[in-house]
Design a protein around this motif. Sequence first.
Motif, PDB file in Angstrom:
ATOM      1  N   ARG A   7       0.822  -1.200   0.000  1.00 42.98           N
ATOM      2  CA  ARG A   7       0.000   0.000   0.000  1.00 42.98           C
ATOM      3  C   ARG A   7       0.862   1.257   0.000  1.00 42.98           C
ATOM      4  NH1 ARG A   7      -3.002  -1.338   3.908  1.00 42.98           N
ATOM      5  NH2 ARG A   7      -1.925  -0.262   5.603  1.00 42.98           N
ATOM      6  N   HIS A  23       0.986   4.035  -3.050  1.00 44.00           N
ATOM      7  CA  HIS A  23       0.619   5.436  -2.850  1.00 44.00           C
ATOM      8  C   HIS A  23       1.752   6.386  -3.226  1.00 44.00           C
ATOM      9  CE1 HIS A  23      -2.679   4.201   0.248  1.00 44.00           C
ATOM     10  NE2 HIS A  23      -3.125   4.176  -1.005  1.00 44.00           N
ATOM     11  N   ALA A  49      -2.725  10.075   1.067  1.00 41.39           N
ATOM     12  CA  ALA A  49      -2.697   8.649   1.420  1.00 41.39           C
ATOM     13  C   ALA A  49      -1.292   8.216   1.832  1.00 41.39           C
ATOM     14  CB  ALA A  49      -3.183   7.810   0.242  1.00 41.39           C
ATOM     15  N   ASN A  81      -0.659   9.512   5.251  1.00 44.03           N
ATOM     16  CA  ASN A  81      -1.452   8.731   6.210  1.00 44.03           C
ATOM     17  C   ASN A  81      -0.798   7.385   6.508  1.00 44.03           C
ATOM     18  OD1 ASN A  81      -4.180   8.229   7.640  1.00 44.03           O
ATOM     19  ND2 ASN A  81      -4.035   6.491   6.247  1.00 44.03           N
ATOM     20  N   ASP A  82      -0.130   6.810   5.499  1.00 41.63           N
ATOM     21  CA  ASP A  82       0.540   5.522   5.692  1.00 41.63           C
ATOM     22  C   ASP A  82       1.660   5.610   6.723  1.00 41.63           C
ATOM     23  OD1 ASP A  82      -1.079   4.324   3.814  1.00 41.63           O
ATOM     24  OD2 ASP A  82       0.339   4.593   2.167  1.00 41.63           O
ATOM     25  N   HIS A  95      -7.002  10.219   8.325  1.00 39.51           N
ATOM     26  CA  HIS A  95      -7.555   9.019   7.684  1.00 39.51           C
ATOM     27  C   HIS A  95      -8.962   9.286   7.149  1.00 39.51           C
ATOM     28  CE1 HIS A  95      -7.535   4.578   7.117  1.00 39.51           C
ATOM     29  NE2 HIS A  95      -8.845   4.744   7.163  1.00 39.51           N
ATOM     30  N   LYS A 135      -8.761  11.412   4.037  1.00 33.41           N
ATOM     31  CA  LYS A 135      -8.297  10.602   2.906  1.00 33.41           C
ATOM     32  C   LYS A 135      -9.456   9.812   2.300  1.00 33.41           C
ATOM     33  CE  LYS A 135      -6.487   6.728   4.001  1.00 33.41           C
ATOM     34  NZ  LYS A 135      -7.480   5.783   3.396  1.00 33.41           N
ATOM     35  N   ASP A 136     -10.219   9.155   3.151  1.00 35.14           N
ATOM     36  CA  ASP A 136     -11.353   8.363   2.665  1.00 35.14           C
ATOM     37  C   ASP A 136     -12.408   9.246   1.998  1.00 35.14           C
ATOM     38  OD1 ASP A 136     -10.244   6.006   3.439  1.00 35.14           O
ATOM     39  OD2 ASP A 136     -11.525   5.679   5.182  1.00 35.14           O
ATOM     40  N   PHE A 174     -11.190  10.403  -1.466  1.00 34.36           N
ATOM     41  CA  PHE A 174     -11.231   9.339  -2.476  1.00 34.36           C
ATOM     42  C   PHE A 174     -12.653   8.986  -2.866  1.00 34.36           C
ATOM     43  CE2 PHE A 174     -11.601   4.861  -3.682  1.00 34.36           C
ATOM     44  CZ  PHE A 174     -10.734   4.829  -4.759  1.00 34.36           C
ATOM     45  N   GLU A 205      -6.254   1.365  -6.399  1.00 32.65           N
ATOM     46  CA  GLU A 205      -6.484   1.884  -5.050  1.00 32.65           C
ATOM     47  C   GLU A 205      -7.651   1.169  -4.385  1.00 32.65           C
ATOM     48  OE1 GLU A 205      -6.501   4.007  -1.532  1.00 32.65           O
ATOM     49  OE2 GLU A 205      -4.931   3.750  -3.044  1.00 32.65           O
ATOM     50  N   HIS A 264     -12.150   1.772   2.041  1.00 35.09           N
ATOM     51  CA  HIS A 264     -12.422   3.184   2.321  1.00 35.09           C
ATOM     52  C   HIS A 264     -13.799   3.312   2.960  1.00 35.09           C
ATOM     53  CE1 HIS A 264      -9.472   3.194  -0.985  1.00 35.09           C
ATOM     54  NE2 HIS A 264      -9.002   4.275  -0.414  1.00 35.09           N
TER      55      HIS A 264
END
Length: 228
Positions: free
Chosen positions: A6, A10, A61, A64-65, A77, A80-81, A84, A138, A144
């Motif tokens: 992941r 990203h 993203a 966030n990782d 987070h 990000k969701d 997307f 993704e 998500h």
Amino acid sequence: MTSILRRVYHITAFSWYAFIVKSLAAKDGEELPPGIFVYGGPWKYLTFLNLLLQMSFFGLAAVNDLQPGKNTESTLHRCKDLLFSVFAFPVGMFVVALFWSIFAYDRELVYPATIDTFFPPWINHAMHTLVLPILLGEVLVQPHVYPQTKHALAALGVVGFAYLFWIVWVYLSVGIWVYPLLGHFSTAGVVGFFFFNMSVVTLFYVLGDKLNRHLWSKDLNKMMAKAM
């Protein structure tokens, strides 16, 4: 392994979009076909705005990782969701579908042949083709959390009307439609075309939601259980 995949995905996607955006920005100021970058430069094209959107999402993203643990309740987070699910997926899919549909019918209505001299085929595919597999990738690498549908569609509607206002403003300011296709419509036709497009974007939002639920139902149930 999934976490590493992941992160690599990203970072790679973000780097790719940053490269494309930089390549397009470098064209500003060159001797381009009349009207291409007049008034607003590349900022009036949904394709370019979508590239910025995709780059922003994958950048977010990637950051966030780097968060320790699996903090699915963090503000980063959730943002990000939201980015997307509501914007990056439906708008990106819409750009690909609409562009190639019109291009197949008559490319002069959306991407005149004179542009090929300045934008080689690989840039065209970077803007209008590769967006689709990258988005589907993704969907496959992580789940998500989608917002309530009514809130998502309201946000899409606001952004859609803002873009419609922007392209109409460009036309009223310099007398050039952002896309040649719009010049073939009456005022009512432009409005009808806009609502048709918003319907298509809505369908892509629903598609993204269904794909997400189909692939990640167990993970989403666990995430929702932890949130309660």
